[in-house]
Scaffold this active site. Sequence first.
Site, PDB file in Angstrom:
ATOM      1  N   ASP A 231       0.820  -1.206   0.000  1.00  0.00           N
ATOM      2  CA  ASP A 231       0.000   0.000   0.000  1.00  0.00           C
ATOM      3  C   ASP A 231       0.857   1.260   0.000  1.00  0.00           C
ATOM      4  O   ASP A 231       1.891   1.307   0.670  1.00  0.00           O
ATOM      5  CB  ASP A 231      -0.866  -0.042   1.262  1.00  0.00           C
ATOM      6  N   GLU A 299       0.836  -0.487  -4.844  1.00  0.00           N
ATOM      7  CA  GLU A 299      -0.080   0.613  -5.086  1.00  0.00           C
ATOM      8  C   GLU A 299       0.687   1.918  -4.975  1.00  0.00           C
ATOM      9  O   GLU A 299       1.323   2.186  -3.961  1.00  0.00           O
ATOM     10  CB  GLU A 299      -1.204   0.638  -4.041  1.00  0.00           C
TER      11      GLU A 299
HETATM   12  C1  LIG Z   1      -2.343   5.945  -1.573  1.00  0.00           C
HETATM   13  C2  LIG Z   1      -2.759   5.956  -0.145  1.00  0.00           C
HETATM   14  O1  LIG Z   1      -3.045   6.979   0.389  1.00  0.00           O
HETATM   15  N1  LIG Z   1      -2.783   4.765   0.472  1.00  0.00           N
HETATM   16  C3  LIG Z   1      -3.106   4.536   1.847  1.00  0.00           C
HETATM   17  C4  LIG Z   1      -1.974   4.983   2.764  1.00  0.00           C
HETATM   18  O2  LIG Z   1      -2.401   5.170   4.012  1.00  0.00           O
HETATM   19  C5  LIG Z   1      -3.544   5.983   4.137  1.00  0.00           C
HETATM   20  C6  LIG Z   1      -3.745   6.244   5.552  1.00  0.00           C
HETATM   21  O3  LIG Z   1      -3.896   5.044   6.250  1.00  0.00           O
HETATM   22  C7  LIG Z   1      -4.740   5.315   3.493  1.00  0.00           C
HETATM   23  O4  LIG Z   1      -5.900   6.109   3.629  1.00  0.00           O
HETATM   24  C8  LIG Z   1      -4.464   5.132   2.069  1.00  0.00           C
HETATM   25  O5  LIG Z   1      -5.466   4.340   1.461  1.00  0.00           O
END
Ligand SMILES: CC(=O)N[C@H]1CO[C@H](CO)[C@@H](O)[C@@H]1O
Length: 584
Positions: A231, A299
């Site tokens: 992520d 991602e």
């Molecule tokens: C791309 C992005 O923002 N991914 C995650 C990273 O962390 C945040 C906070 O936990 C998430 O909201 C996002 O989906």
Amino acid sequence: MGIIKVLTVVLSVGLVLGHNHNQQKEQDAKYNWWQHEVFYQIYPRSFQDSNQDGIGDLRGITSRLEYFKETGITAVWLSPIYESPMVDFGYDISNYTNIQPEYGTLEDFDALIARANELGVKVILDFVPNHSSNKHPWFIKSVARDPEYENFYVWEDGTLLANGTRVPPNNWLSVFSGSAWEWNDERQQYYLRQFTYGQPDLNYRNPAVIQAMDDVMLFWLNKGIAGFRIDAIIYIYEDAQLRDEPRSGATDDPNLENYLDHIYTRNQPEDYGLLQHWRQLLDNYSATHDGPLRIMMTEGYASVAQLMEYYEDANGVQGPEFPFNFDFITELNENSTAADFVFYIQRWLIYMPHGHVANWVMGNHDNPRVASRFGPKTVDAMNMLLMTLPGIAITYNGEELGMTDYRDISWSDTVDQPACEAGRDNYKWISRDPERTPMQWNDGLNAGFSNASHTWLPMNPNYRELNLRNQQVARRSHYKNYQSLLKLRQLPVLRNGSFVPEVVNRRVFAFKRELKGEHSLLTILNVKNGTEVVDIGDFIDQPNRLSVLVTGAESQYRVGDRLKAEAIELAPYEGLVIQLNKRK
Ligand SMILES: CC(=O)N[C@H]1CO[C@H](CO)[C@@H](O)[C@@H]1O
Ligand SMILES: *[C@@H]1O[C@H](CO)[C@@H](O)[C@H](O)[C@H]1NC(C)=O
Ligand SMILES: *[C@@H]1O[C@H](CO)[C@@H](O)[C@H](O)[C@H]1NC(C)=O
Ligand SMILES: *[C@@H]1O[C@H](CO)[C@@H](O)[C@H](O)[C@H]1NC(C)=O
Ligand SMILES: *[C@@H]1O[C@H](CO)[C@@H](O)[C@H](O)[C@H]1NC(C)=O
Ligand SMILES: *[C@@H]1O[C@H](CO)[C@@H](O)[C@H](O)[C@H]1NC(C)=O
Ligand SMILES: *[C@@H]1O[C@H](CO)[C@@H](O)[C@H](O)[C@H]1NC(C)=O
Ligand SMILES: *[C@@H]1O[C@H](CO)[C@@H](O)[C@H](O)[C@H]1NC(C)=O
């Protein structure tokens, strides 16, 4: 005797060859399994509830695993299931090696993996390295300056102004607005948090943090998973010198994220090195353990040039097997022309370094659904596109049914953090709740998702008509279309065939997939709201032998219908997959 000996030799050579051939096949199955896979994203909170608390859980997923087999899906990826205060629904982790109690236990997870293995479904877990929860013991110990954890997070003194006010070390902004630095009274320092105050950024310049995260990966690998989806990779490292970011010019509001150009907090060169390290860890693990190659997908919303560096860097060092390609979400929409589609598809294929595999993400839990982004009539055509392009397809749960966003969730039912922060007047279009409503299995209580009187998000009321059960019994449906596309994907021509696109006119595009010795396939899409009659005679070499292989649920055509290349009629938003029969 001599003859027998010769025969024996021939036989054993045959056996050895057969053996080698099988070994080759095994090697392929082990190392190449992911290259043409459909990865189905499960949003665990909304997939299936098993204990009537209105929240999806692991046992619920296990009880639905046969659904994947029936559909033709052999790999799933799960959004976070780890222990978490749920400020950001699991993207804020308080223990990386435990299951969130409302989702179940580690034993439930083992049972899920065991059943998935029986059914031939591989499981990928979401890995959230950009930050932990502020409730994580690491953070609590870091605040207390426990020597082992003192530098696990990014701590800074900030600056004391002449008038006695303390200010953060630089101008960096949180993704959710305001400074990215949070003052901690106990430690008397600021910590970096690019999301909410409850999500402190881990300090990857500390080797102990890298070691700790390696251990987390090994913990889950030992439980039998097939890899990780990583992520928010672009946020992992920040500039070591903490330099101020320049203004972007995009807005005058200094609290908004896009006030600054994020040259020192996003896509830092060190991000690639960390991914390469994890790739090595996974490759080492795969080489020394039975089972499939453990893979990594990432991602990160970034430029195409930056994304390609993830596949491999300029020195050929390998990163993740693939970085998610979000072009269908970020670049294309209801207004895109046929040329736009072909342009973005080609862009990925052209930029992608040699020897790598393309991927196409059609939806996820952070963006409106296909039916809401492109329109409800486009569902079948978009799935045809997704499933017949070269490479990997990624489906978000519910997209196989053409589920729609439930945009009318009331303010009081809204739970998505950024939407709540945006306030009553602005939440509606920001909220990600609409695409996260529970899976619509049938027309019973809560669509078969849960028997609870209250579900964590309201059901989309359209579940009474739009649900899996209805689509299974219907003669034609989005689900049946999806299922037949998955079957079609087994064809060698879709696995290995070449890709040749054509913009037919502003509204219609097509592409051919061709492989020596196989029938060619043609996918054709009308992306606009009018009937089109097109001539593709010049584009194909077998003008009179076209037969329909896959149609949408509402198509005028039936499978097996013959078409004339000089005049193919397409209804609004219609897609077709056509077989080009060789002339005898
Ligand atoms: C791309 C992005 O923002 N991914 C995650 C990273 O962390 C945040 C906070 O936990 C998430 O909201 C996002 O989906
Ligand atoms: C995380 O949870 C596991 C399983 O309950 C436990 O053994 C471990 O000590 C916890 N880790 C931390 C850092 O709290
Ligand atoms: C001190 O100066 C800063 C910067 O000029 C200002 O923002 C802040 O309000 C001042 N603090 C006090 C207590 O006057
Ligand atoms: C992977 O294995 C190689 C060779 O044994 C070793 O040099 C390397 O450190 C390992 N990398 C990781 C991340 O485990
Ligand atoms: C598509 O065009 C219409 C009409 O100009 C506009 O209202 C709408 O916002 C556009 N949609 C997108 C996603 O840009
Ligand atoms: C709801 O209750 C019915 C009747 O007891 C049962 O058949 C069904 O499996 C339950 N569904 C869920 C999601 O728990
Ligand atoms: C596809 O091509 C690869 C390598 O080019 C080969 O190993 C594989 O067997 C091919 N698969 C099919 C189904 O033709
Ligand atoms: C498509 O055209 C039909 C008929 O003109 C119209 O009713 C419908 O609203 C249009 N749909 C879209 C998405 O523009």
